[in-house]
Design an enzyme around this catalytic site. Structure first.
Site, PDB file in Angstrom:
ATOM      1  N   ASP A 113       0.875  -1.169   0.000  1.00 16.10           N
ATOM      2  CA  ASP A 113       0.000   0.000   0.000  1.00 16.10           C
ATOM      3  C   ASP A 113       0.911   1.217   0.000  1.00 16.10           C
ATOM      4  O   ASP A 113       1.561   1.516   1.008  1.00 16.10           O
ATOM      5  CB  ASP A 113      -0.900  -0.007   1.235  1.00 16.10           C
ATOM      6  CG  ASP A 113      -1.923   1.122   1.233  1.00 16.10           C
ATOM      7  OD1 ASP A 113      -1.731   2.095   0.471  1.00 16.10           O
ATOM      8  OD2 ASP A 113      -2.901   1.037   1.996  1.00 16.10           O
ATOM      9  N   PHE A 116     -11.988   9.284  -8.773  1.00 12.99           N
ATOM     10  CA  PHE A 116     -13.409   9.119  -9.023  1.00 12.99           C
ATOM     11  C   PHE A 116     -13.983  10.499  -9.313  1.00 12.99           C
ATOM     12  O   PHE A 116     -13.393  11.513  -8.957  1.00 12.99           O
ATOM     13  CB  PHE A 116     -14.135   8.466  -7.833  1.00 12.99           C
ATOM     14  CG  PHE A 116     -13.960   9.196  -6.531  1.00 12.99           C
ATOM     15  CD1 PHE A 116     -14.793  10.248  -6.183  1.00 12.99           C
ATOM     16  CD2 PHE A 116     -12.954   8.822  -5.649  1.00 12.99           C
ATOM     17  CE1 PHE A 116     -14.627  10.926  -4.984  1.00 12.99           C
ATOM     18  CE2 PHE A 116     -12.782   9.492  -4.448  1.00 12.99           C
ATOM     19  CZ  PHE A 116     -13.621  10.550  -4.110  1.00 12.99           C
ATOM     20  N   TYR A 150      -4.930  16.650 -17.441  1.00  9.00           N
ATOM     21  CA  TYR A 150      -5.510  17.694 -16.593  1.00  9.00           C
ATOM     22  C   TYR A 150      -4.665  18.003 -15.361  1.00  9.00           C
ATOM     23  O   TYR A 150      -5.015  18.886 -14.583  1.00  9.00           O
ATOM     24  CB  TYR A 150      -6.960  17.381 -16.211  1.00  9.00           C
ATOM     25  CG  TYR A 150      -7.201  16.108 -15.432  1.00  9.00           C
ATOM     26  CD1 TYR A 150      -6.819  15.997 -14.098  1.00  9.00           C
ATOM     27  CD2 TYR A 150      -7.860  15.028 -16.015  1.00  9.00           C
ATOM     28  CE1 TYR A 150      -7.064  14.839 -13.380  1.00  9.00           C
ATOM     29  CE2 TYR A 150      -8.108  13.869 -15.305  1.00  9.00           C
ATOM     30  CZ  TYR A 150      -7.715  13.782 -13.986  1.00  9.00           C
ATOM     31  OH  TYR A 150      -7.962  12.638 -13.273  1.00  9.00           O
TER      32      TYR A 150
END
Length: 335
Positions: free
Chosen positions: A117, A149, A199
């Site tokens: 992780d 998301f 972006y």
């Protein structure tokens, strides 16, 4: 040709995805507008084969975060097929093991899987120690772990913001700094590559945590390119445009509504492919690119330049409409 008394030029602002296209030219009650299909994609067919010669990475060690699926899996597959000993890392060990076994069987080169992780600096430190133990110091480091998301920014909780920035910015920093320190101690160089997005440079609503974090990754990469070149390390970035992978599209276009809109604003007329990105990544990490350092490479089929230009939507005007417009302009010359 008989011309109307007046022609109204209504170059308004871009409408949100899914809404009707705006009117460019009003010709009385008739709208001068041309719908365009992405027929130009026939000129830009993707090549699926490896760009670099066989064994380009023979004797090299590659470490790829987020290597179990999507872009990471694609890059790992290509690097392994070109001779690299690959080590992939992510949180889901079952996915990692399946990918490692599949690629090892496909390429004949062993792929190692390490659960990690990247948000946890202690776990990153242990992962790097295991990486060095099983494969040696990496020659190639690809930061591909990501989270994203879509959401109106006012709906984001502090935890939602932290989740994305911890994976994208902090995770990339933890991996890069830990491996970099070990390479400096061992007096070894490496090529680092981070996968961001277009972006990260332009900014974008509805993905603000991701845009902010990836912009930070780009700043870090360029900064380390300047500082750690003396240690034999290179740092580059790829900014992909839309590439259809199951993971990304399930979160960013869950209904499939926006795919046609995406293609409509890409001059090459199609989405990118994982194989194309893998070829670019392999080149940037190879000795063929040893003088490329601190670069940010756009990989978007021309999407950014199209959406950035104020008048680029005039591409939808037909030849006949241009004839009308040109005649009107000539009539008003000097008025």
């Amino acid at each position: 040709m008989k011309l109307p008394a007046r022609v109204f030029f209504t170059l308004g602002s871009r409408l949100p995805c899914g809404l009707a296209p705006r009117r460019f030219f009003s010709y009385g009650t008739k709208i001068l507008y041309q719908n365009t299909e992405a027929l130009q994609s026939k000129f830009f067919s993707p090549l699926q084969k490896a760009m670099l010669p066989p064994n380009s990475f023979q004797g090299k060690v590659a470490f790829i975060t987020g290597g179990g699926t999507g872009l990471g899996k694609g890059m790992t597959t290509l690097l392994s097929s070109l001779g690299a000993q690959c080590v992939i890392a992510s949180r889901k060990m079952d996915v990692l093991k399946a990918t490692a076994e599949q690629i090892s069987s496909q390429t004949g080169n062993k792929v190692h899987a390490i659960q990690c992780d990247v948000r946890d600096p202690d776990m990153v430190q242990n992962t790097v120690s295991e990486l060095i133990k099983v494969a040696g110091h990496p020659n190639i480091v690809i930061n591909n772990a990501a989270g994203n998301f879509i959401s109106p920014t006012e709906r984001l909780s502090p935890n939602a913001w932290k989740t994305i920035t911890d994976i994208v910015l902090n995770g990339t920093a933890f991996v890069t700094l830990e491996i970099g320190k070990q390479l400096i101690k061992a007096q070894k160089g490496a090529a680092f590559l981070s996968i961001t997005t277009i972006y990260a440079e332009t900014g974008s609503g509805f993905v603000v945590p991701s845009a902010s974090a990836k912009a930070g990754v780009e700043a870090m990469s360029k900064s380390l390119a300047a500082e750690w070149g003396k240690y034999g390390m290179r740092f580059n970035v790829i900014q992909p445009g839309p590439i259809k992978t199951k993971g990304a599209f399930s979160r960013l276009d869950p209904t499939g509504t926006f795919e046609k809109e995406m293609i409509g604003r890409i001059p090459c007329g199609r989405l990118g492919t994982v194989e194309e990105l893998a070829n670019l990544a392999a080149f940037l990490c190879s000795d063929y690119a040893s003088w490329i350092n601190g670069a940010v490479i756009k990989f978007d089929g021309g999407e950014e330049v199209l959406i950035s230009g104020e008048f680029n939507d005039l591409r939808k005007v037909t030849k006949e409409q241009w004839d009308t417009i040109e005649e009107l302009i000539r009539k008003t010359k000097g008025s």
